[in-house]
Design a protein around this motif. Structure first.
Motif, short mmCIF file in Angstrom:
data_model
loop_
_atom_site.label_atom_id
_atom_site.label_comp_id
_atom_site.label_asym_id
_atom_site.label_seq_id
_atom_site.Cartn_x
_atom_site.Cartn_y
_atom_site.Cartn_z
N ASN A 235 -24.68 23.11 3.67
CA ASN A 235 -23.58 22.40 3.53
C ASN A 235 -22.29 23.28 3.80
OD1 ASN A 235 -21.49 20.77 2.50
ND2 ASN A 235 -22.33 20.35 0.51
N ILE A 236 -22.35 23.31 5.20
CA ILE A 236 -21.17 24.14 5.87
C ILE A 236 -19.62 23.60 5.68
CG2 ILE A 236 -20.85 22.66 8.24
CD1 ILE A 236 -21.03 25.62 9.25
N THR A 237 -19.56 22.22 5.34
CA THR A 237 -18.15 21.71 4.88
C THR A 237 -17.92 22.33 3.66
OG1 THR A 237 -18.56 19.51 6.19
CG2 THR A 237 -16.83 19.63 4.40
N LEU A 238 -18.65 22.36 2.70
CA LEU A 238 -18.54 22.99 1.42
C LEU A 238 -18.43 24.33 1.48
CD1 LEU A 238 -18.02 22.37 -1.87
CD2 LEU A 238 -20.88 23.02 -1.87
N GLN A 239 -18.91 25.05 2.36
CA GLN A 239 -18.58 26.52 2.46
C GLN A 239 -17.09 26.69 3.03
OE1 GLN A 239 -21.51 28.72 4.92
NE2 GLN A 239 -22.90 27.11 4.67
N ARG A 240 -16.66 25.54 3.73
CA ARG A 240 -15.22 25.87 4.32
C ARG A 240 -14.29 25.23 3.45
NH1 ARG A 240 -17.59 23.59 9.76
NH2 ARG A 240 -18.11 25.71 11.01
N GLU A 241 -14.64 24.32 2.51
CA GLU A 241 -13.74 24.18 1.28
C GLU A 241 -13.47 25.16 0.49
OE1 GLU A 241 -13.89 21.44 -2.69
OE2 GLU A 241 -14.80 20.55 -0.79
N ASN A 242 -14.55 25.94 0.03
CA ASN A 242 -14.57 27.13 -0.55
C ASN A 242 -13.28 28.28 -0.08
OD1 ASN A 242 -15.56 26.35 -3.00
ND2 ASN A 242 -17.67 26.90 -2.08
N ILE A 243 -13.96 28.46 1.24
CA ILE A 243 -13.06 29.37 2.08
C ILE A 243 -11.53 29.11 1.95
CG2 ILE A 243 -12.54 30.10 4.44
CD1 ILE A 243 -15.71 30.00 5.06
N THR A 244 -11.23 27.61 2.26
CA THR A 244 -10.00 27.43 2.17
C THR A 244 -9.45 27.32 0.83
OG1 THR A 244 -10.40 25.45 3.95
CG2 THR A 244 -8.58 24.98 2.23
N ARG A 245 -10.10 27.11 -0.27
CA ARG A 245 -9.65 27.21 -1.53
C ARG A 245 -9.15 28.45 -1.80
NH1 ARG A 245 -13.50 25.50 -4.16
NH2 ARG A 245 -12.53 23.27 -4.65
N HIS A 246 -9.94 29.65 -1.40
CA HIS A 246 -9.74 30.95 -1.66
C HIS A 246 -8.77 31.50 -0.88
CE1 HIS A 246 -14.02 31.34 -3.71
NE2 HIS A 246 -13.03 30.99 -4.34
N GLY A 247 -8.49 31.13 0.32
CA GLY A 247 -7.54 31.25 1.22
C GLY A 247 -6.17 30.88 0.81
N PHE A 248 -6.01 29.91 0.02
CA PHE A 248 -4.57 29.40 -0.36
C PHE A 248 -4.32 30.17 -1.80
CE2 PHE A 248 -5.30 24.96 1.33
CZ PHE A 248 -4.69 25.26 2.56
N GLN A 249 -5.58 30.81 -2.29
CA GLN A 249 -5.14 31.85 -3.42
C GLN A 249 -4.87 33.02 -3.12
OE1 GLN A 249 -8.88 31.41 -5.74
NE2 GLN A 249 -8.09 29.21 -6.42
#
Length: 201
Positions: A71-85
């Motif tokens: 689930n590479i899209t979910l990986q990138r969602e988590n990367i995005t979430r933590h990037g914004f944090q």
């Protein structure tokens, strides 16, 4: 390549939350992830130009292994979430800072806008329309642009460092044995695609 993909999507009004082309903000695109963060008002232009202040890298392999490589899209969602944090390295919009992390987020813009992986999106909207498809001597198409093993015409990965020396190219079908790195990979982590997996030989 990721910026070119976003430009195509903007031209066709396909970016989620699109309000004013490149001035569309992270808050518009990711209201659930960016709202209330220092990056809420960062625009696509600022992100693509690497002026968003987002740190240069995350531990991309940690996200990959946490998802068992799936689930590479979910990986990138988590990367995005933590990037914004993440705490900005500079005030957004004021200073150039090379950021692979920012470009993974840029790629995730395409994913949430099109409901497909960045890999599928860049093939559909950029690579195939431009006919950037290598063929074998007999005319058959054999194409995988992301450094995949076992593809006869797979593009080779980035250079790699070992003992302070640069070694290249790195053949995905015959990776070197690197001491103390039994899981050595020829290229960047797959979830880094929008920032550093698009190669052309």
């Amino acid at each position: 390549m990721s910026s070119a993909l976003i430009a195509i999507l903007l031209e066709n009004n396909l970016v989620r939350g699109q309000t004013n082309g490149w001035e569309t903000t992270m808050g518009n695109i990711f209201p659930d992830l960016a709202t209330g963060t220092p990056y809420e008002t960062v625009t696509l232009r600022t992100l693509a130009a690497m002026y968003a202040g987002i740190p240069d890298n995350a531990d991309f392999w940690a996200y990959y292994y946490a998802a068992n490589g799936e689930n590479i899209t979910l990986q990138r969602e988590n990367i995005t979430r933590h990037g914004f944090q993440a705490t900005p390295m500079s005030t957004p919009g004021t200073e150039f800072l090379y950021s692979n992390w920012g470009y993974v987020i840029l790629g995730h813009v395409a994913e949430v806008s099109l409901d497909m992986t960045w890999e599928d999106a860049i093939l559909k909207y950029l690579i195939l329309p431009l006919e950037m498809v290598p063929t074998a001597a007999d005319g058959t198409v054999s194409y995988y642009p992301f450094g995949a093993p076992l593809e006869p015409l797979a593009n080779w990965g980035h250079v790699y460092m070992w003992e302070d020396q640069v070694h290249y190219p790195c053949d995905p079908n015959n990776p070197p044995e690197v001491p103390d790195m039994p899981d050595f990979q020829c290229d960047n982590c797959p979830n880094m695609g929008p920032a550093g997996k698009m190669q052309r030989n």
